[in-house]
Motif scaffolding. Structure first.
Motif, PDB file in Angstrom:
ATOM      1  N   TYR A  92       0.840  -1.202   0.000  1.00  0.00           N
ATOM      2  CA  TYR A  92       0.000   0.000   0.000  1.00  0.00           C
ATOM      3  C   TYR A  92       0.874   1.252   0.000  1.00  0.00           C
ATOM      4  O   TYR A  92       0.613   2.214  -0.727  1.00  0.00           O
ATOM      5  N   ILE A  93       1.916   1.234   0.821  1.00  0.00           N
ATOM      6  CA  ILE A  93       2.802   2.391   0.923  1.00  0.00           C
ATOM      7  C   ILE A  93       3.463   2.679  -0.422  1.00  0.00           C
ATOM      8  O   ILE A  93       3.511   3.826  -0.884  1.00  0.00           O
ATOM      9  N   LEU A  94       3.971   1.645  -1.075  1.00  0.00           N
ATOM     10  CA  LEU A  94       4.649   1.830  -2.349  1.00  0.00           C
ATOM     11  C   LEU A  94       3.699   2.353  -3.415  1.00  0.00           C
ATOM     12  O   LEU A  94       4.085   3.135  -4.280  1.00  0.00           O
ATOM     13  N   ALA A  95       2.433   1.911  -3.369  1.00  0.00           N
ATOM     14  CA  ALA A  95       1.465   2.311  -4.378  1.00  0.00           C
ATOM     15  C   ALA A  95       0.862   3.686  -4.119  1.00  0.00           C
ATOM     16  O   ALA A  95       0.401   4.347  -5.055  1.00  0.00           O
ATOM     17  N   ASN A  96       0.851   4.137  -2.869  1.00  0.00           N
ATOM     18  CA  ASN A  96       0.092   5.338  -2.538  1.00  0.00           C
ATOM     19  C   ASN A  96       0.883   6.443  -1.838  1.00  0.00           C
ATOM     20  O   ASN A  96       0.418   7.579  -1.788  1.00  0.00           O
ATOM     21  N   GLY A  97       2.041   6.123  -1.280  1.00  0.00           N
ATOM     22  CA  GLY A  97       2.753   7.101  -0.471  1.00  0.00           C
ATOM     23  C   GLY A  97       3.079   8.392  -1.190  1.00  0.00           C
ATOM     24  O   GLY A  97       2.964   9.482  -0.622  1.00  0.00           O
ATOM     25  N   LEU A  98       3.465   8.316  -2.463  1.00  0.00           N
ATOM     26  CA  LEU A  98       3.828   9.520  -3.200  1.00  0.00           C
ATOM     27  C   LEU A  98       2.626  10.410  -3.501  1.00  0.00           C
ATOM     28  O   LEU A  98       2.793  11.568  -3.902  1.00  0.00           O
ATOM     29  N   LYS A  99       1.419   9.895  -3.288  1.00  0.00           N
ATOM     30  CA  LYS A  99       0.220  10.684  -3.563  1.00  0.00           C
ATOM     31  C   LYS A  99      -0.043  11.734  -2.492  1.00  0.00           C
ATOM     32  O   LYS A  99      -0.842  12.646  -2.699  1.00  0.00           O
ATOM     33  N   VAL A 100       0.595  11.580  -1.336  1.00  0.00           N
ATOM     34  CA  VAL A 100       0.338  12.515  -0.241  1.00  0.00           C
ATOM     35  C   VAL A 100       0.697  13.931  -0.656  1.00  0.00           C
ATOM     36  O   VAL A 100      -0.132  14.840  -0.631  1.00  0.00           O
ATOM     37  N   ARG A 101       1.951  14.136  -1.049  1.00  0.00           N
ATOM     38  CA  ARG A 101       2.377  15.486  -1.371  1.00  0.00           C
ATOM     39  C   ARG A 101       1.725  16.003  -2.659  1.00  0.00           C
ATOM     40  O   ARG A 101       1.398  17.183  -2.757  1.00  0.00           O
ATOM     41  N   SER A 102       1.513  15.125  -3.636  1.00  0.00           N
ATOM     42  CA  SER A 102       0.934  15.601  -4.888  1.00  0.00           C
ATOM     43  C   SER A 102      -0.491  16.114  -4.676  1.00  0.00           C
ATOM     44  O   SER A 102      -0.885  17.136  -5.245  1.00  0.00           O
ATOM     45  N   ASN A 103      -1.273  15.429  -3.829  1.00  0.00           N
ATOM     46  CA  ASN A 103      -2.626  15.913  -3.536  1.00  0.00           C
ATOM     47  C   ASN A 103      -2.588  17.184  -2.694  1.00  0.00           C
ATOM     48  O   ASN A 103      -3.405  18.088  -2.872  1.00  0.00           O
ATOM     49  N   ALA A 104      -1.631  17.269  -1.764  1.00  0.00           N
ATOM     50  CA  ALA A 104      -1.492  18.483  -0.953  1.00  0.00           C
ATOM     51  C   ALA A 104      -1.148  19.679  -1.837  1.00  0.00           C
ATOM     52  O   ALA A 104      -1.666  20.786  -1.632  1.00  0.00           O
ATOM     53  N   LYS A 105      -0.291  19.472  -2.812  1.00  0.00           N
ATOM     54  CA  LYS A 105       0.065  20.565  -3.723  1.00  0.00           C
ATOM     55  C   LYS A 105      -1.142  21.026  -4.525  1.00  0.00           C
ATOM     56  O   LYS A 105      -1.325  22.237  -4.753  1.00  0.00           O
ATOM     57  N   LYS A 106      -1.988  20.098  -4.941  1.00  0.00           N
ATOM     58  CA  LYS A 106      -3.208  20.481  -5.658  1.00  0.00           C
ATOM     59  C   LYS A 106      -4.115  21.302  -4.761  1.00  0.00           C
ATOM     60  O   LYS A 106      -4.759  22.259  -5.210  1.00  0.00           O
ATOM     61  N   SER A 107      -4.174  20.925  -3.496  1.00  0.00           N
ATOM     62  CA  SER A 107      -4.991  21.657  -2.537  1.00  0.00           C
ATOM     63  C   SER A 107      -4.540  23.109  -2.421  1.00  0.00           C
ATOM     64  O   SER A 107      -5.354  24.032  -2.469  1.00  0.00           O
ATOM     65  N   VAL A 108      -3.235  23.313  -2.282  1.00  0.00           N
ATOM     66  CA  VAL A 108      -2.693  24.658  -2.101  1.00  0.00           C
ATOM     67  C   VAL A 108      -2.779  25.460  -3.388  1.00  0.00           C
ATOM     68  O   VAL A 108      -2.997  26.683  -3.363  1.00  0.00           O
ATOM     69  N   ALA A 109      -2.614  24.782  -4.529  1.00  0.00           N
ATOM     70  CA  ALA A 109      -2.726  25.480  -5.811  1.00  0.00           C
ATOM     71  C   ALA A 109      -4.130  26.060  -5.991  1.00  0.00           C
ATOM     72  O   ALA A 109      -4.304  27.120  -6.595  1.00  0.00           O
ATOM     73  N   MET A 110      -5.134  25.379  -5.443  1.00  0.00           N
ATOM     74  CA  MET A 110      -6.517  25.854  -5.552  1.00  0.00           C
ATOM     75  C   MET A 110      -6.850  26.888  -4.477  1.00  0.00           C
ATOM     76  O   MET A 110      -7.670  27.778  -4.702  1.00  0.00           O
ATOM     77  N   ASP A 111      -6.239  26.754  -3.307  1.00  0.00           N
ATOM     78  CA  ASP A 111      -6.508  27.675  -2.199  1.00  0.00           C
ATOM     79  C   ASP A 111      -5.253  27.788  -1.355  1.00  0.00           C
ATOM     80  O   ASP A 111      -4.980  26.930  -0.514  1.00  0.00           O
TER      81      ASP A 111
END
Length: 322
Positions: free
Chosen positions: A204-223
């Motif tokens: 699970y970690i290998l498949a999903n861990g890198l998604k943490v920062r990428s989703n956070a960056k999308k959040s900040v880019a929007m707000d």
């Protein structure tokens, strides 16, 4: 044995609140192991290991519009029941399943009556996240008084139980994103994935861990004002184990975040920032500075477990040096 060691290394490197791991590999071999993972989230492993100024450059990006938080509402305001649940967790007021369920049920009920489906899903995701977080903390904190470990012998492990609720939170965030792309959906998704990495296995970690920062960056880019999203962008650099941690640059970014007038920081966001700053000092064995920051958490939440635990650990370390 090799799989267990890899799980510990990857969980610590990727997950937000994972503890530092002990490495049996050389630094070069470990880097190769990290870099061998496919880019599954729009951000490469190389970017995770980028130069120390990477976080600073992102946070100063002109692409994210800045407005004073007081001049506009957040994407999905917290329900009062949701705030109560978060405050009870960080204030260490949840000692058993009955109390946890009371806060959870109230949060779910408040979410169910919201007028639009997007807000409802984000509020439900928050309720499920805090349920899972509370499960993991409560059953790990055996040293504190009043802990109810009555169902600790359940056939379902603590991590499995917490993971079920993190899974629900992630699914609700994804459903919300199907309705519209919103800042709170992305930041809540990043937060739930990050904690799920501490509850799940290495695949699970290998498949999903890198998604943490990428989703956070999308959040900040929007707000840009999204304090949780801003924190999630920075936190991995503070909590990653050597040689991937960037203690000084992440601390600099966190300090700047605390003083950024354009960022909305809830009280429970502030304690996460304090904890991360304290942890960077702890990793550098700057004991007094670490204690100073953990005590800032106790000013907000006098019974906060993380702060009390870390202060005790540091005091023990200091006593052992004498």
């Amino acid at each position: 044995m090799k799989t267990t060691a890899l799980k510990k290394i990857m969980a610590a490197a990727i997950a937000l609140f994972a503890a530092a791991a002990l490495f049996s590999e050389s630094e070069e071999d470990l880097k190769k192991r990290i870099l061998s993972n496919a880019d599954l989230s729009g951000e490469s492993a190389e970017e995770i290991m980028a130069a120390d100024d990477g976080v600073d450059k992102f946070n100063n990006s002109k692409d994210a519009p800045k407005r004073l938080p007081s001049t506009f509402p957040r994407d999905v305001p917290y329900t009062q029941a949701g705030i109560d649940f978060a405050e009870a967790h960080y204030g260490h007021k949840i000692f058993n399943e009955e109390t946890r369920k009371k806060f959870y049920d109230a949060s779910v009920a408040a979410a169910e009556v919201l007028p639009d489906e997007y807000s409802k899903l984000i509020s439900l995701a928050r309720a499920d996240y805090y349920y899972g977080l509370s499960v993991m903390e409560t059953f790990d904190l055996t040293s504190l008084d009043k802990m109810d470990l009555g169902d600790a012998s359940s056939s379902e492990s603590i991590n499995d139980k917490a993971g079920r609720f993190f899974d629900k939170s992630i699914e609700e965030c994804k459903q919300a994103l199907d309705i519209k792309k919103g800042s709170d959906a992305y930041s809540s998704l990043a937060q739930a994935i990050s904690m799920n990495c501490t509850a799940k296995n290495v695949s699970y970690i290998l498949a999903n861990g890198l998604k943490v920062r990428s989703n956070a960056k999308k959040s900040v880019a929007m707000d840009y004002s999204n304090g949780l999203g801003q924190f999630m962008v920075i936190a991995q650099d503070a909590y990653a184990p050597w040689p991937f941690c960037k203690l000084r640059s992440s601390r600099k970014a966190l300090l700047r975040l605390l003083n950024d007038q354009y960022v909305r920081i809830e009280r429970f966001d502030a304690q996460m920032i304090y904890a991360a700053i304290g942890y960077t000092f702890y990793k550098q064995k700057k004991w007094d500075k670490a204690i100073e920051w953990y005590k800032k958490i106790l000013e907000l939440y006098p019974m906060n477990f993380t702060a009390r635990q870390m202060i005790k650990k540091i005091e023990d370390r200091k006593a052992g040096k004498k």
